[in-house]
Design a protein around this motif. Structure first.
Motif, short mmCIF file in Angstrom:
data_model
loop_
_atom_site.label_atom_id
_atom_site.label_comp_id
_atom_site.label_asym_id
_atom_site.label_seq_id
_atom_site.Cartn_x
_atom_site.Cartn_y
_atom_site.Cartn_z
N HIS A 134 33.91 -61.98 35.74
CA HIS A 134 34.54 -62.35 34.46
C HIS A 134 35.98 -62.81 34.72
CE1 HIS A 134 35.56 -62.35 30.23
NE2 HIS A 134 34.31 -62.09 29.94
N VAL A 155 31.29 -74.44 30.96
CA VAL A 155 30.71 -73.53 29.96
C VAL A 155 31.24 -72.11 30.18
CG1 VAL A 155 28.58 -72.46 29.14
CG2 VAL A 155 28.63 -74.91 29.66
N LYS A 156 31.31 -71.68 31.43
CA LYS A 156 31.83 -70.34 31.76
C LYS A 156 33.28 -70.20 31.30
CE LYS A 156 32.72 -67.32 35.78
NZ LYS A 156 31.99 -66.12 35.31
N ASP A 158 34.84 -71.97 29.00
CA ASP A 158 34.89 -72.03 27.53
C ASP A 158 34.59 -70.67 26.91
OD1 ASP A 158 35.71 -74.50 26.48
OD2 ASP A 158 33.80 -75.44 26.98
N SER A 159 33.69 -69.93 27.50
CA SER A 159 33.26 -68.66 26.92
C SER A 159 34.13 -67.48 27.35
CB SER A 159 31.80 -68.37 27.28
OG SER A 159 31.67 -68.17 28.68
N GLN A 160 34.86 -67.62 28.46
CA GLN A 160 35.56 -66.45 29.01
C GLN A 160 37.08 -66.59 29.09
OE1 GLN A 160 33.83 -65.40 32.81
NE2 GLN A 160 31.79 -65.11 31.95
N SER A 197 40.11 -70.93 24.40
CA SER A 197 38.95 -70.23 23.83
C SER A 197 39.23 -68.75 23.73
CB SER A 197 37.72 -70.47 24.70
OG SER A 197 37.46 -71.85 24.82
N ARG A 199 38.45 -64.76 23.98
CA ARG A 199 37.61 -63.95 24.86
C ARG A 199 36.40 -63.44 24.07
NH1 ARG A 199 41.53 -60.00 28.26
NH2 ARG A 199 43.29 -60.75 27.06
N ARG A 200 35.22 -63.57 24.67
CA ARG A 200 34.00 -63.13 23.98
C ARG A 200 33.30 -61.99 24.69
NH1 ARG A 200 31.65 -69.23 22.86
NH2 ARG A 200 33.49 -70.01 21.80
N LYS A 201 33.77 -61.67 25.89
CA LYS A 201 33.11 -60.60 26.63
C LYS A 201 34.17 -59.64 27.18
CE LYS A 201 29.29 -63.56 28.15
NZ LYS A 201 28.56 -64.10 29.32
#
Length: 205
Positions: A134, A155-156, A158-160, A197, A199-201
């Motif tokens: 992460h 993609v990684k 963008d999501s993290q 972006s 943080r989602r995780k």
């Protein structure tokens, strides 16, 4: 009438030669096994979905990366850190620098090199799969990728990535995001991107 008895004389030299041969065979086998274990760490990337071979960064690439990091603060992550040279250069510039590398021999080399250069307290190296690591805590990320993996990396990120994270892509750009700056040309080109972006995780460090 008794038959003559033949006596066989054994040569001590032949026994010594046989022993030496066994020792040589054992040493050769051990060396071959050791080389196989070490080389497997370098060859195995070719059997993964994305082949990320170990190719040391050139002086020009390092110079371009450092230019991209001018004025940046906080933490830095080198994804696929190889021999650790990017991490060490970043640490010299007062960034808290970490490297992620799957090859155990390169991780060990990086740690020893950091210790030798007095940078062990400013750096950390993890033997991890970059796809499972992460990146959400880092202010700066450096990646030497291959063209086929850049879309999945985007993609990684963008999501993290956290707000304001600075991603420096080397050799190949991210396919769908416009860079804020481009430095260099040809194989030495680096593209700088800013991610905003949320943080989602949860962090895994």
């Amino acid at each position: 009438m008794s038959l003559p008895v033949e006596f066989t004389t054994y040569n001590d030299n032949s026994s010594k030669t046989s022993l030496a041969g066994k020792i040589l065979l054992g040493v050769t086998g051990s060396v071959a096994l050791g080389l196989s274990v070490i080389s497997a760490s370098f060859v195995s990337p070719a059997f993964r979905k994305f082949c990320l071979p170990y190719i040391p960064a050139t002086r020009t690439q390092i110079s371009n990366i450092l230019q991209a990091l001018e004025g940046r603060r906080g933490t830095l992550l080198d994804l696929g850190s190889g021999d650790g040279r990017i991490v060490l250069e970043a640490a010299k510039r007062n960034l808290v620098a970490h490297g992620v590398e799957l090859n155990i021999w390169l991780v060990l080399y990086s740690k020893l090199d950091a210790l030798r250069k007095g940078l062990a307290n400013k750096t950390s190296f993890y033997r991890r799969d970059l796809w499972k690591f992460h990146v959400g805590k880092y202010d700066n990320i450096v990646i030497f990728g291959v063209e086929q993996m850049m879309g999945d990396l985007e993609v990684k990120f963008d999501s993290q990535c956290k707000n304001g994270c600075n991603v420096v892509a080397c050799r190949f750009p991210l396919p769908n995001k416009r860079p804020t700056r481009t430095i260099g040309h040809g194989i030495d080109t680096v593209w700088i991107y800013e991610f905003n972006s949320p943080r989602r995780k949860s962090l895994d460090l």
